[in-house]
Scaffold this motif. Structure first.
Motif, short mmCIF file in Angstrom:
data_model
loop_
_atom_site.label_atom_id
_atom_site.label_comp_id
_atom_site.label_asym_id
_atom_site.label_seq_id
_atom_site.Cartn_x
_atom_site.Cartn_y
_atom_site.Cartn_z
N THR A 153 46.76 -9.59 -3.44
CA THR A 153 45.99 -8.63 -4.48
C THR A 153 44.80 -7.76 -3.83
O THR A 153 44.35 -8.68 -2.79
CB THR A 153 45.84 -9.24 -5.61
OG1 THR A 153 44.87 -10.34 -5.37
CG2 THR A 153 47.02 -9.83 -6.33
N PRO A 154 44.22 -6.87 -4.23
CA PRO A 154 42.91 -6.07 -3.56
C PRO A 154 41.86 -7.21 -3.70
O PRO A 154 41.05 -7.10 -2.91
CB PRO A 154 42.80 -5.00 -4.48
CG PRO A 154 44.16 -4.68 -4.86
CD PRO A 154 44.98 -5.85 -5.09
N ALA A 155 41.81 -7.95 -4.68
CA ALA A 155 40.84 -8.78 -4.87
C ALA A 155 40.84 -10.01 -3.85
O ALA A 155 39.84 -10.38 -2.95
CB ALA A 155 40.66 -9.60 -6.49
N GLU A 156 41.99 -10.55 -3.41
CA GLU A 156 42.39 -11.33 -2.48
C GLU A 156 41.86 -10.76 -1.10
O GLU A 156 41.38 -11.57 -0.35
CB GLU A 156 43.66 -11.97 -2.52
CG GLU A 156 44.01 -13.05 -3.94
CD GLU A 156 43.21 -14.12 -3.90
OE1 GLU A 156 43.91 -15.29 -3.65
OE2 GLU A 156 41.85 -14.13 -4.02
N LEU A 157 42.31 -9.76 -0.95
CA LEU A 157 42.06 -8.91 0.51
C LEU A 157 40.47 -8.97 0.50
O LEU A 157 39.86 -9.30 1.52
CB LEU A 157 42.55 -7.55 0.39
CG LEU A 157 44.19 -7.79 0.75
CD1 LEU A 157 44.74 -6.05 0.44
CD2 LEU A 157 44.41 -8.02 2.28
N THR A 158 39.82 -8.60 -0.55
CA THR A 158 38.38 -8.48 -0.31
C THR A 158 37.70 -9.78 0.10
O THR A 158 36.87 -9.79 0.82
CB THR A 158 37.99 -8.07 -1.74
OG1 THR A 158 38.29 -6.84 -1.99
CG2 THR A 158 36.28 -7.92 -1.59
N ARG A 159 38.18 -10.92 -0.56
CA ARG A 159 37.49 -12.05 -0.09
C ARG A 159 38.06 -12.93 1.10
O ARG A 159 37.71 -13.85 1.30
CB ARG A 159 37.58 -12.96 -1.47
CG ARG A 159 38.98 -13.79 -1.76
CD ARG A 159 38.88 -14.37 -3.15
NE ARG A 159 40.26 -15.22 -2.97
CZ ARG A 159 40.33 -16.45 -2.50
NH1 ARG A 159 39.58 -17.08 -1.65
NH2 ARG A 159 41.48 -16.98 -2.81
N GLY A 160 38.90 -12.24 1.57
CA GLY A 160 39.71 -12.82 2.89
C GLY A 160 40.17 -14.03 2.73
O GLY A 160 40.16 -15.02 3.42
N SER A 168 46.66 -18.43 -3.52
CA SER A 168 46.30 -17.36 -3.29
C SER A 168 47.32 -16.37 -4.13
O SER A 168 48.38 -16.61 -4.42
CB SER A 168 46.60 -16.77 -1.64
OG SER A 168 45.47 -17.45 -0.90
#
Length: 225
Positions: A153-160, A168
């Motif tokens: 998800t975009p949020a998971e991508l943002t937090r690496g 995840s």
């Protein structure tokens, strides 16, 4: 007497002027200045162009076999002006400047990529083969499971986030399923296209000087992509 054809496909000649016409539309990428090097580069360019024209000819035949009445032969682009049916004079291949932006074809190799860019019949055949592919649901879900990094998800991508950690968050399979099926169908269609081309080219006989540029039977052969 020098043959007036570049190749024969099941006994039917492919005229040299079709190769010459393609060479006029595709500029030389070699910048040789020495006469011997320039002559070699032009020989290889002619052989390369012959392969593109032969693929166009083979694709026209394959499309005609799949659509005997000519229906739907050119969904990607209308036939060139003045083109006739497969039983008459062969339509000329023509440039299509929109293809590279629509589909990445670099991994197909220079000859096939240029054939797809210039031959409506080759594009049509590839599209038909892609549509023919049946991808099992299990294969699509397995792809989703093995490529979790593509579906964070975009949020998971943002937090690496680690895509393979159980906690995840991934985009739901139902949300990405159609895109996965399209990608797998496209990959399978390309494999089918190359399988078809390998079989179809077995019946081609080339005139001297028009052989495949990678054919080791001539002294200045090369194979580049």
């Amino acid at each position: 007497m020098t043959e007036e054809y570049a190749a024969q496909v099941r006994g039917r000649p492919v005229p040299k002027d079709r190769v010459d016409a393609l060479l006029e539309t595709v500029p030389a990428r070699d910048r040789e200045t020495r006469p011997d090097a320039l002559a070699r580069a032009e020989r290889q360019r002619r052989r390369w162009a012959t392969q593109v024209v032969v693929i166009d000819e083979l694709a026209q035949r394959a499309c005609a076999q799949r659509s005997p009445r000519g229906a739907g032969l050119y969904p990607s682009a209308a036939p060139p002006r003045g083109a006739t049916s497969h039983d008459g004079a062969a339509p000329e291949i023509r440039p299509n400047t929109t293809l590279p932006a629509e589909r990445d074809v670099a991994d197909l190799g220079s000859i096939v990529a240029v054939a797809l860019a210039h031959s409506p019949a080759a594009r049509t055949l590839l599209e038909q083969l892609e549509r023919d592919q049946q991808i099992p649901e299990e294969a699509a879900y397995d792809y989703y499971d093995r490529n979790r990094d593509r579906f964070l998800t975009p949020a998971e991508l943002t937090r690496g986030a680690d895509p393979f950690h159980e906690s995840s968050d991934l985009l739901p399979y139902a949300q990405v399923r159609e895109g996965i099926l399209l990608e797998l169908r496209r990959a399978a269609g390309r494999r089918a296209f190359f399988d078809w081309l390998d079989r179809a080219r077995a019946d081609v006989v080339y005139a001297p000087g028009y052989e495949h540029p990678g054919d080791p039977s001539h002294p200045d052969h090369e194979h580049r992509h």
